[in-house]
Scaffold this active site. Structure first.
Site, PDB file in Angstrom:
ATOM      1  N   HIS A  43       0.875  -1.198   0.000  1.00 43.02           N
ATOM      2  CA  HIS A  43       0.000   0.000   0.000  1.00 43.02           C
ATOM      3  C   HIS A  43       0.901   1.233   0.000  1.00 43.02           C
ATOM      4  O   HIS A  43       1.492   1.590   1.026  1.00 43.02           O
ATOM      5  CB  HIS A  43      -0.887   0.013   1.244  1.00 43.02           C
ATOM      6  CG  HIS A  43      -1.822   1.189   1.297  1.00 43.02           C
ATOM      7  ND1 HIS A  43      -3.149   1.075   1.613  1.00 43.02           N
ATOM      8  CD2 HIS A  43      -1.641   2.507   1.072  1.00 43.02           C
ATOM      9  CE1 HIS A  43      -3.735   2.257   1.576  1.00 43.02           C
ATOM     10  NE2 HIS A  43      -2.828   3.151   1.256  1.00 43.02           N
ATOM     11  N   HIS A  45       1.558   5.372  -1.689  1.00 44.54           N
ATOM     12  CA  HIS A  45       1.186   6.534  -2.505  1.00 44.54           C
ATOM     13  C   HIS A  45       2.465   7.115  -3.099  1.00 44.54           C
ATOM     14  O   HIS A  45       3.343   7.562  -2.348  1.00 44.54           O
ATOM     15  CB  HIS A  45       0.495   7.603  -1.649  1.00 44.54           C
ATOM     16  CG  HIS A  45      -0.769   7.112  -1.029  1.00 44.54           C
ATOM     17  ND1 HIS A  45      -1.999   7.255  -1.634  1.00 44.54           N
ATOM     18  CD2 HIS A  45      -0.992   6.433   0.129  1.00 44.54           C
ATOM     19  CE1 HIS A  45      -2.934   6.705  -0.863  1.00 44.54           C
ATOM     20  NE2 HIS A  45      -2.343   6.195   0.207  1.00 44.54           N
ATOM     21  N   LYS A 129      -9.162  -0.284  -5.871  1.00 43.24           N
ATOM     22  CA  LYS A 129      -9.235   0.356  -4.562  1.00 43.24           C
ATOM     23  C   LYS A 129     -10.596   0.993  -4.320  1.00 43.24           C
ATOM     24  O   LYS A 129     -11.081   1.760  -5.155  1.00 43.24           O
ATOM     25  CB  LYS A 129      -8.133   1.431  -4.490  1.00 43.24           C
ATOM     26  CG  LYS A 129      -8.112   2.228  -3.206  1.00 43.24           C
ATOM     27  CD  LYS A 129      -7.576   1.410  -2.049  1.00 43.24           C
ATOM     28  CE  LYS A 129      -7.836   2.096  -0.718  1.00 43.24           C
ATOM     29  NZ  LYS A 129      -6.645   2.569  -0.070  1.00 43.24           N
ATOM     30  N   HIS A 167     -10.412   1.099   1.812  1.00 44.80           N
ATOM     31  CA  HIS A 167     -10.205   2.115   2.853  1.00 44.80           C
ATOM     32  C   HIS A 167     -11.403   1.978   3.778  1.00 44.80           C
ATOM     33  O   HIS A 167     -12.502   2.444   3.469  1.00 44.80           O
ATOM     34  CB  HIS A 167     -10.112   3.527   2.267  1.00 44.80           C
ATOM     35  CG  HIS A 167      -9.835   4.560   3.319  1.00 44.80           C
ATOM     36  ND1 HIS A 167      -8.638   5.216   3.432  1.00 44.80           N
ATOM     37  CD2 HIS A 167     -10.597   4.995   4.356  1.00 44.80           C
ATOM     38  CE1 HIS A 167      -8.672   6.018   4.491  1.00 44.80           C
ATOM     39  NE2 HIS A 167      -9.867   5.916   5.061  1.00 44.80           N
ATOM     40  N   HIS A 205      -4.539  -0.642   5.987  1.00 38.56           N
ATOM     41  CA  HIS A 205      -4.111   0.140   7.154  1.00 38.56           C
ATOM     42  C   HIS A 205      -5.075   0.010   8.341  1.00 38.56           C
ATOM     43  O   HIS A 205      -5.706   0.982   8.751  1.00 38.56           O
ATOM     44  CB  HIS A 205      -3.883   1.613   6.803  1.00 38.56           C
ATOM     45  CG  HIS A 205      -4.883   2.265   5.882  1.00 38.56           C
ATOM     46  ND1 HIS A 205      -6.231   2.213   6.093  1.00 38.56           N
ATOM     47  CD2 HIS A 205      -4.722   2.995   4.746  1.00 38.56           C
ATOM     48  CE1 HIS A 205      -6.848   2.874   5.138  1.00 38.56           C
ATOM     49  NE2 HIS A 205      -5.963   3.356   4.310  1.00 38.56           N
ATOM     50  N   ASP A 279       1.471   2.621   3.563  1.00 38.32           N
ATOM     51  CA  ASP A 279       0.607   3.791   3.382  1.00 38.32           C
ATOM     52  C   ASP A 279       1.442   5.071   3.401  1.00 38.32           C
ATOM     53  O   ASP A 279       0.968   6.125   3.845  1.00 38.32           O
ATOM     54  CB  ASP A 279      -0.513   3.850   4.434  1.00 38.32           C
ATOM     55  CG  ASP A 279      -1.588   4.870   4.059  1.00 38.32           C
ATOM     56  OD1 ASP A 279      -1.673   5.251   2.871  1.00 38.32           O
ATOM     57  OD2 ASP A 279      -2.346   5.283   4.948  1.00 38.32           O
TER      58      ASP A 279
HETATM   59  C1  NCD Z   1      -3.565   9.147   2.009  1.00 41.47           C
HETATM   60  C2  NCD Z   1      -3.114  10.185   0.981  1.00 41.47           C
HETATM   61  O1  NCD Z   1      -2.623  11.236   1.393  1.00 41.47           O
HETATM   62  O2  NCD Z   1      -3.247   9.922  -0.211  1.00 41.47           O
HETATM   63  N1  NCD Z   1      -3.588   9.739   3.312  1.00 41.47           N
HETATM   64  C3  NCD Z   1      -3.505   9.101   4.495  1.00 41.47           C
HETATM   65  O3  NCD Z   1      -3.650   9.763   5.524  1.00 41.47           O
HETATM   66  N2  NCD Z   1      -3.272   7.813   4.574  1.00 41.47           N
HETATM   67  C4  NCD Z   1      -4.886   8.581   1.628  1.00 41.47           C
HETATM   68  C5  NCD Z   1      -5.252   7.352   2.399  1.00 41.47           C
HETATM   69  O4  NCD Z   1      -4.644   6.306   2.255  1.00 41.47           O
HETATM   70  O5  NCD Z   1      -6.201   7.443   3.190  1.00 41.47           O
HETATM   71 ZN    ZN Z   2      -3.253   5.137   1.635  1.00 41.01          ZN
END
Ligand code: NCD
Ligand code: ZN
Length: 376
Positions: A43, A45, A129, A167, A205, A279
């Site tokens: 996971h 970003h 997702k 999520h 998460h 995450d």
């Molecule tokens: C994530 C993001 O900033 O893209 N933020 C987070 O707090 N984890 C989005 C997500 O996974 O909820």
């Molecule tokens: Zn995330």
């Protein structure tokens, strides 16, 4: 033997450097090394543009593969988008990088079964997702009608063995933010799994004892969960320790200590239903340190050190490799990585900031000393 399992969260909630200092005299000067099958991050970003170029090398250094989240603006909703996004990720990495980004689609009310077929055939998209509309960063295009409009796509996913990554929070403003995961499990996740028992689901998460309890009632190999380093190391006090701490704000938000302890026990138990998902969610400093700060913690530079520390303190280092490197690929039906990485137990300092052309990013535990360092 140092027992820092409570200290990790307890000492100050900006804990690790102080723990190291307070225990300094007890630490034996023994060089400890660990060799692990190269881990994957299930996971992540990676963003796009300048931010992508700044953060991707940190993940590519420590992980073989990563499930890349699709919540860009606009979101990645088609296989064609996912292929283009994957190319832009590979472009910012060195030509000889063997990092393999596994792409995902962002489920919307209009995702068609045909799009799921295309995704599966592409060999580029590995999951879809689900962001409930409004749940988190860039989720305004998320799902509003999971059991109605999304049903045909979900049925096709079950058919194609394409995992749904969830999520797991309701977005109803009347539900207390600390209860949103629990309410999601009862009102969405449990009914979904009952309706589509063959659908593979990853609860992303997880942050609560409720999630652990739920996962344990589900079928291994069909339902699993990822766990972040921050939800293993910090509790909700950390958000307010000495003042508001924007760099500890993420979604789902940090929870009570009892939840942290329950998740910690679950991941270090050796259960195959939990695997590594950082995450890591970078935001430019100004967007975090703001009157309305973004949710997301940039933990890619420290994630592996923290997971290792956590397992070490739980006396469960022998279970670390399954969590970092086996359970994830086994769940996804992918081969385990064959290359190895080495972690050495020696102090290292987390950078204070990471500069990029349009600003800077503050990593988790910026400026703190950590214990375990991946080496190459
Ligand atoms: C994530 C993001 O900033 O893209 N933020 C987070 O707090 N984890 C989005 C997500 O996974 O909820
Ligand atoms: Zn995330």
């Amino acid at each position: 033997m140092i027992n820092t399992s409570t200290l990790l969260y307890n000492a100050s909630n900006l804990p690790i450097s102080s723990i190291r200092r307070s225990n300094k005299l007890n630490i034996k000067a023994v060089k400890m090394e660990l060799t692990l099958t190269r881990p994957d991050d299930w996971h992540l970003h990676l963003r796009d543009g300048d931010l992508l170029a700044a953060v991707a090398p940190y993940s590519a250094r420590d992980f073989g593969r990563a499930i890349v989240m699709p919540n860009l603006r606009p979101p990645i909703t088609t296989t064609a988008d996912a292929i283009a996004y994957r190319e832009s990720i590979m472009k910012v990495l060195p030509a000889d990088s063997d990092f393999n980004p596994l792409m995902t689609l962002y489920l919307t009310d209009t995702t068609s079964p045909n799009e799921i077929k295309l995704a599966k055939e592409s060999g580029v998209v590995y999951a879809v997702k689900l962001y409930p509309a409004g749940a988190t960063t860039n989720s305004q295009d998320g799902v509003t009608d999971l059991f109605g409009k999304c049903l045909p796509a979900l049925q096709e996913m079950a058919e194609q063995s394409m995992p749904l990554l969830v999520h797991g929070e309701v977005t109803d403003p009347d539900v207390d933010i600390f209860d949103r995961e629990k309410v999601f499990i009862e009102t969405v996740l449990r009914p979904l799994i009952q309706k589509l028992p063959r659908l593979k689901v990853v609860m992303e998460h997880i942050t609560t004892a409720d999630a652990v309890k739920f996962i344990e009632t589900c079928k291994e190999g069909t339902v699993a969960a990822t766990v972040t380093p921050q939800h293993l190391v910090l509790n909700r006090n950390s958000l307010f320790q000495g003042g508001l701490q924007p760099h500890y704000y993420c979604l789902p938000v940090l929870k009570r200590e009892i939840h942290r302890q329950t998740i910690l026990s679950a991941v270090t138990s050796g259960s195959k239903q939990y695997f590594l998902g950082t995450d890591s969610a970078p935001h430019e400093r100004q967007r975090k340190e703001s009157s309305c700060g973004c949710a997301g913690i940039f933990n890619a530079p420290v994630a592996l050190s923290l997971y290792t520390k956590i397992f070490e303190e739980a006396g469960a280092l022998e279970k670390l490799e399954a969590f970092t490197s086996f359970n994830g690929p086994d769940f996804y039906g992918l081969p385990r990585n064959t290359s190895k990485i080495k972690l050495t137990k020696r102090p290292w300092k987390v950078p204070e900031r990471i500069l990029f052309p349009s600003g800077e990013i503050v990593p988790m535990f910026a400026g703190q000393m950590l214990d375990w360092k991946p080496s190459f």
